[in-house]
Motif scaffolding. Structure first.
Motif, short mmCIF file in Angstrom:
data_model
loop_
_atom_site.label_atom_id
_atom_site.label_comp_id
_atom_site.label_asym_id
_atom_site.label_seq_id
_atom_site.Cartn_x
_atom_site.Cartn_y
_atom_site.Cartn_z
N ASN A 2 0.86 -1.18 0.00
CA ASN A 2 0.00 0.00 0.00
C ASN A 2 0.89 1.23 0.00
OD1 ASN A 2 -2.44 -1.34 0.08
ND2 ASN A 2 -3.24 -0.11 1.78
N THR A 3 0.69 2.16 -0.92
CA THR A 3 1.57 3.32 -1.00
C THR A 3 0.83 4.58 -1.41
OG1 THR A 3 3.53 4.24 -2.10
CG2 THR A 3 2.21 2.69 -3.37
N ASN A 4 1.32 5.71 -0.91
CA ASN A 4 0.78 7.00 -1.34
C ASN A 4 1.50 7.53 -2.58
OD1 ASN A 4 3.18 8.39 -0.37
ND2 ASN A 4 2.32 8.32 1.69
N MET A 5 2.46 6.76 -3.08
CA MET A 5 3.17 7.08 -4.33
C MET A 5 4.03 8.33 -4.24
SD MET A 5 2.51 4.67 -6.56
CE MET A 5 2.68 5.31 -8.22
N HIS A 6 4.48 8.65 -3.04
CA HIS A 6 5.36 9.81 -2.88
C HIS A 6 6.72 9.35 -2.36
CE1 HIS A 6 1.86 12.13 -3.76
NE2 HIS A 6 2.55 13.25 -3.66
N TRP A 7 7.52 8.83 -3.28
CA TRP A 7 8.84 8.34 -3.00
C TRP A 7 9.75 8.74 -4.16
CZ3 TRP A 7 8.67 5.59 -7.35
CH2 TRP A 7 7.48 4.95 -7.70
#
Length: 378
Positions: free
Chosen positions: A204-209
């Motif tokens: 699960n990720t907020n896609m801010h990497w």
């Protein structure tokens, strides 16, 4: 186990789920449950060794016994009366049962635990302050609210990693959540220790990497990775709901994933007061991106922004938009269609609480007032 008994459990037993025998969820404070929707606490890894919890917990033995007798258990109310034949993986038990139906596990022993799945919410480290989140799952919110968290002890982190690594060849899934998994150091260490790169990983990720993020680089070595992207609206509203996020960053990282990896991609969104008017546009956007694995969960906390509290005089448009969208969806998209119907059922409920004070409170970190962003709520 006996094939006839197994058939009975998977095909005829309305309450059976493999999770009590094969899965464990470790929460950010060390609490252990059967899964992310399990209601009852089995123990805490900071107090009791995980292996002991999974083999000796009286609560867990009760859940298993009830399942064997096809008796509903209060731990499992979210998934009750769902079977694999429904062909609708909207409920978590369907997800797990489907993955392991062909495996040989001794379900008849209420003391047996055979690790096949692990659900790691083992840190609240996060880079965002999402509107619907809370201190236990966001280190930034915890800092804002001076909330003292009790993390999983480092020695217990090592024990859990060792247990996973020892069982890596039989694992059907490692689920990384948080917090934000890309910023949790334990995840990197675990991924590096696993030599079997065929183990399925769900994140699960907020896609801010950043592209040089070490967890991201470790995931590139695995053959079966699925990213579940948390996103609730487009453009400015996305950044407001996921406080600290940026829509352009999300899009750039999504494009990078699509063109440079073989990762599976799916969308997870939360239906609430603040995105009710936008949910259909969100779905249409991802369909245009050829991303059609979309799950819509219902927001229940904080309760004032539950979708049922959406302005009464504007509910009709939201409902009609969803009905119109359903007509355009392929009939095989049973999960999404079912989710949209659940949203319609939810928003049609009577309003119970005003949302104004809640939004004033949880969006106080924004420089811009929520009324100027969510004009349908002002």
């Amino acid at each position: 186990m006996d094939p006839k008994k197994k058939y009975q459990l998977f095909k005829q037993n309305e309450n059976f789920c493999v999770c009590p025998w094969t899965n464990a969820q470790i929460y950010t404070n060390g609490d252990v449950k059967t899964c992310s929707v399990g209601r009852h606490l089995l123990g805490n890894v900071n107090d009791t060794d995980l292996k002991e919890i999974l083999s000796k917990s009286d609560t867990l033995k009760r859940i298993r016994s009830n399942m064997l007798n096809d008796t509903p258990d209060a731990n499992c109310v979210v998934c009750q009366h769902r079977t694999i034949d429904d062909n609708d993986f909207n409920y978590l038990k369907d997800h797990y049962n489907y993955k392991i139906v062909k495996e040989d596990v001794n379900y008849e022993d209420v003391g047996n635990f055979d690790l096949r799945f692990i659900d790691l919410h083992w840190s609240n480290i996060c880079n965002l302050r999402c509107v619907m989140c809370h201190p236990e799952q966001s280190s930034l919110i915890a800092k804002d609210e001076n909330f003292i968290t009790t993390p999983v002890d480092q020695k217990n982190i090592k024990k859990i990693r060792k247990m996973i690594v020892e069982k890596q060849d039989q694992l059907k899934e490692i689920y990384l959540s948080g917090g934000e998994p890309f910023y949790i150091p334990y995840n990197f260490t675990l991924l590096e220790e696993i030599k079997n790169k065929e183990v399925p990983i769900r994140v699960n990720t907020n896609m801010h990497w950043q592209k040089n993020n070490r967890v991201f680089k470790a995931l590139l070595k695995f053959q079966n990775v699925q990213l579940t992207m948390s996103v609730d609206a487009l453009n400015e509203k996305f950044g407001y709901i996921r406080n600290g996020a940026d829509w352009d960053t999300f899009k750039k990282n999504l494009e990078f994933i699509k063109t440079n990896t073989n990762f599976g991609i799916r969308v997870n969104t939360i239906f609430s007061v603040i995105n009710a008017i936008d949910i259909c546009n969100l779905i249409k956007y991802f369909y245009e991106q050829n991303i059609k694995d979309i799950t819509i969960n219902l927001c229940t906390t904080p309760s004032p922004i539950d979708a049922k509290n959406y302005p009464k005089n504007k509910k009709t448009k939201v409902i009609q938009d969803m009905l119109d969208l359903i007509k355009t969806l392929p009939p095989e998209d049973v999960n999404l269609i079912g989710n949209l119907k659940n949203c319609i059922d939810r928003i049609q409920l009577d309003n119970e609480q005003p949302y104004v004070d809640c939004l004033d409170n949880i969006t106080r970190k924004h420089q811009e007032n929520w009324r100027s962003v969510f004009k349908d709520l002002a």
